[in-house]
Design an enzyme around this catalytic site. Structure first.
Site, short mmCIF file in Angstrom:
data_model
loop_
_atom_site.label_atom_id
_atom_site.label_comp_id
_atom_site.label_asym_id
_atom_site.label_seq_id
_atom_site.Cartn_x
_atom_site.Cartn_y
_atom_site.Cartn_z
N ARG A 57 0.79 -1.22 0.00
CA ARG A 57 0.00 0.00 0.00
C ARG A 57 0.83 1.28 0.00
O ARG A 57 0.63 2.16 -0.82
CB ARG A 57 -0.90 0.05 1.24
CG ARG A 57 -2.32 -0.30 1.01
CD ARG A 57 -2.94 -0.65 2.34
NE ARG A 57 -2.13 -1.68 2.98
CZ ARG A 57 -2.23 -2.96 2.68
NH1 ARG A 57 -3.14 -3.37 1.83
NH2 ARG A 57 -1.45 -3.85 3.25
N THR A 58 1.76 1.35 0.91
CA THR A 58 2.51 2.60 1.05
C THR A 58 3.29 2.90 -0.23
O THR A 58 3.27 4.02 -0.73
CB THR A 58 3.46 2.53 2.26
OG1 THR A 58 2.71 2.18 3.41
CG2 THR A 58 4.15 3.86 2.49
N LYS A 86 25.49 -5.71 -0.57
CA LYS A 86 26.93 -5.85 -0.65
C LYS A 86 27.62 -5.12 0.50
O LYS A 86 28.84 -4.97 0.49
CB LYS A 86 27.44 -5.29 -1.99
CG LYS A 86 26.91 -6.04 -3.20
CD LYS A 86 27.35 -5.36 -4.48
CE LYS A 86 26.52 -5.85 -5.66
NZ LYS A 86 26.32 -4.78 -6.64
N ARG A 107 11.48 3.48 3.15
CA ARG A 107 10.94 2.49 4.09
C ARG A 107 12.12 1.61 4.46
O ARG A 107 12.86 1.17 3.60
CB ARG A 107 9.85 1.68 3.40
CG ARG A 107 9.58 0.28 3.98
CD ARG A 107 8.82 0.26 5.28
NE ARG A 107 7.53 0.87 5.23
CZ ARG A 107 6.38 0.19 5.11
NH1 ARG A 107 6.37 -1.12 5.01
NH2 ARG A 107 5.23 0.83 5.09
N HIS A 135 5.64 6.40 11.19
CA HIS A 135 5.04 6.23 9.86
C HIS A 135 4.09 7.41 9.66
O HIS A 135 2.88 7.24 9.66
CB HIS A 135 4.30 4.88 9.82
CG HIS A 135 3.94 4.42 8.45
ND1 HIS A 135 4.19 5.14 7.32
CD2 HIS A 135 3.33 3.28 8.05
CE1 HIS A 135 3.76 4.47 6.27
NE2 HIS A 135 3.23 3.33 6.69
#
Ligand SMILES: Nc1ncnc2c1ncn2[C@@H]1O[C@H](COP(=O)(O)OP(=O)(O)O)[C@@H](O)[C@H]1O
Ligand SMILES: [Mg+2]
Ligand SMILES: [Zn+2]
Lengths: 310, 150
Positions: A57-58, A86, A107, A135
């Site tokens: 969703r985000t 890496k 995120r 958030h």
């Protein structure tokens, strides 16, 4: 009010006036978010979208928001394909992304990752969730959803239900709702209670949240029921988990006790905490809530990137 | 003549009014004995006008501010007395700055400040006494500050 180049890391970085301003501007975005009106106020802008942790969703709503404003999105949705694998530091990844775009959405599974990113980026950084931390765009879309349905936040009786201890969204939501003058009731299993620090923050705004364990009683005079997921991993055994889930399940039976105009929200994904039967009732607002992620993120992106006012 | 519980020193630092029982932690914070060859004496549970206290006496070393800040995290009532030629020439109460940088490690294992990133740990002061600090990155309050000194 000037939002140009502002970072969006935590809802606490914004005053009441600023939050209200963003929510008001979000209203204007709705027809554009729906595709009923069209604009390209961010035509020349590029958003770098860095998802170090999967999200549906985000991520999609940020991309949709940028596209609806005529901007472009670059980035990744799967960290396994990046140089972090890496061993590159987040700081270096951010420096690079910063030079490729006009704003960064991040995120990340670790708390504080977004705040750290602001130290290595000239461009504004938007936090799309940092581990169990903040958030803020979820918080804003939750507030916007309540406002569109109930006209205002102040004076509404809002029940927060579920995992109030680890739930990422409920802490900042409780803070913001208190700031805006809601009445709060917390309902959760004993082991997943709202942390004391959050309750103290609410009290600083003069809100005295009540905590009760009986869901039926809490729902009786509620205007909003905000449901969150209770994760199996939080419990020592399946039996205890099943008992708790059964106790706090939102189903048609429970809603017999509710006010006619109660709205039920959920940050999604929903698993077992809301019976699918509820989806068909007028109480269910969670899918509309998910849509609201688009206009809210449109409002933020356009304010921060200095798009022409709509 | 002043009556001194511990023998007077000519030059150095006396950390007075340490929360009783915390003298050993203060030593740890100051990286004593690893960092010094000075003579250090410790008095634990010394009777004073206002209950008990610990005292640490470091000879031939005047503590700098950064070290003093660290002490404030575990002994908020401590005073630092600089001794020159047997006299107290400077005295101040330890005081935590509003921001504590590079001194404490965040107690949240998944905080980004604990990852391999080019930043120092950073905390904001929540309250002085008892000391309470909040991580600038993950926004969590850190418990057991004494154990988390870098
Ligand atoms: N020459 C010295 N050697 C060791 N300790 C000293 C010396 N002078 C003072 N002190 C100690 O330093 C602390 C502060 O001293 P002083 O300023 O006289 O007392 P107070 O702070 O109690 O009024 C006290 O614990 C005292 O015993
Ligand atoms: Mg004295
Ligand atoms: Zn932290």
């Amino acid at each position: 009010m000037d939002f140009k180049n502002r970072d969006v890391i935590s809802i606490k970085d914004f005053s009441k006036e600023e939050i209200n301003y963003i929510l008001n501007y979000t209203k204007k975005m709705v027809p554009y978010a729906k595709g009923e009106k069209h604009t390209d106020i961010l035509r020349e802008k590029i958003l770098s979208s860095l998802f170090f942790e999967p999200s549906t969703r985000t991520r999609l709503s940020f991309e949709s928001a940028m596209n609806r404003l005529g901007g472009r999105v670059i980035g990744f949705a799967d960290p396994s394909a990046t140089s972090q694998k890496k061993g590159e530091s987040l700081a270096d990844t951010i420096r690079m992304a910063d030079s490729y775009a006009d704003a960064i959405v991040i995120r990340h599974p670790q708390e504080g990752a977004a705040r750290l990113s602001t130290e290595f980026a000239e461009s504004p950084v938007l936090n799309a969730g940092d581990g169990a931390g903040q958030h803020p765009t979820q918080c804003l879309l939750d507030l916007f959803t309540i406002i569109t349905e109930r006209k205002k936040i102040k004076g509404n009786k809002i029940v927060l239900l579920g995992d109030l201890k680890y739930g990422r969204t409920v802490h900042s939501l409780a803070y913001a709702l208190s700031l805006l003058g809601a009445e709060l009731t917390f309902v959760s299993p004993e082991s997943l209670k709202m942390p004391k620090e959050v309750i103290n923050e609410c009290k600083e705004f003069g809100v005295e949240p009540s905590s009760i364990s009986n869901l039926e009683r809490a729902v009786k005079d509620a205007d909003v029921l905000y449901v969150t997921r209770i994760q199996k991993e939080r419990f020592p055994d399946a039996e205890e988990y099943n008992r708790v889930v059964g106790m706090y399940k939102v189903d048609i039976d429970l809603l017999k006790h509710a006010k006619e105009d109660l709205i039920i929200m959920h940050p999604l994904p929903r698993v077992v905490e809301i019976d699918p039967e509820v989806d068909k009732t007028p109480y269910a607002l969670y899918f509309k809530q998910a849509f609201n992620g688009v206009p809210v993120r449109m409002a933020l992106l356009s304010l921060i990137l200095g798009g022409k006012k709509l | 003549m002043k009556k001194l519980k511990i023998t007077p020193i000519k030059n150095g630092t006396v950390i007075d009014h340490i929360t009783p029982g915390f003298a050993v932690k203060v030593l740890h914070v100051l990286k004593i004995p690893e960092s010094t060859s000075s003579v250090v004496s410790v008095a634990i549970n010394v009777k004073s006008r206002i209950g008990k206290k610990d005292i640490v006496k470091v000879e031939n070393r005047e503590l700098d501010t950064k070290e003093v800040d660290k002490i404030a995290l575990i002994a908020p009532k401590a005073t630092i007395n600089i001794i020159r030629d047997f006299e107290v020439v400077e005295k101040h109460k330890v005081q935590l700055p509003d921001e504590i940088v590079g001194i404490v490690k965040c107690s949240n294992p998944t905080c980004i400040s604990n990852a391999k990133e080019p930043v120092k740990s950073r905390f904001l002061l929540v309250s002085d006494d008892p000391p309470s600090i909040k991580c600038y990155y993950c926004e969590r309050e850190t418990e057991d500050i004494a154990e988390r000194i870098i």
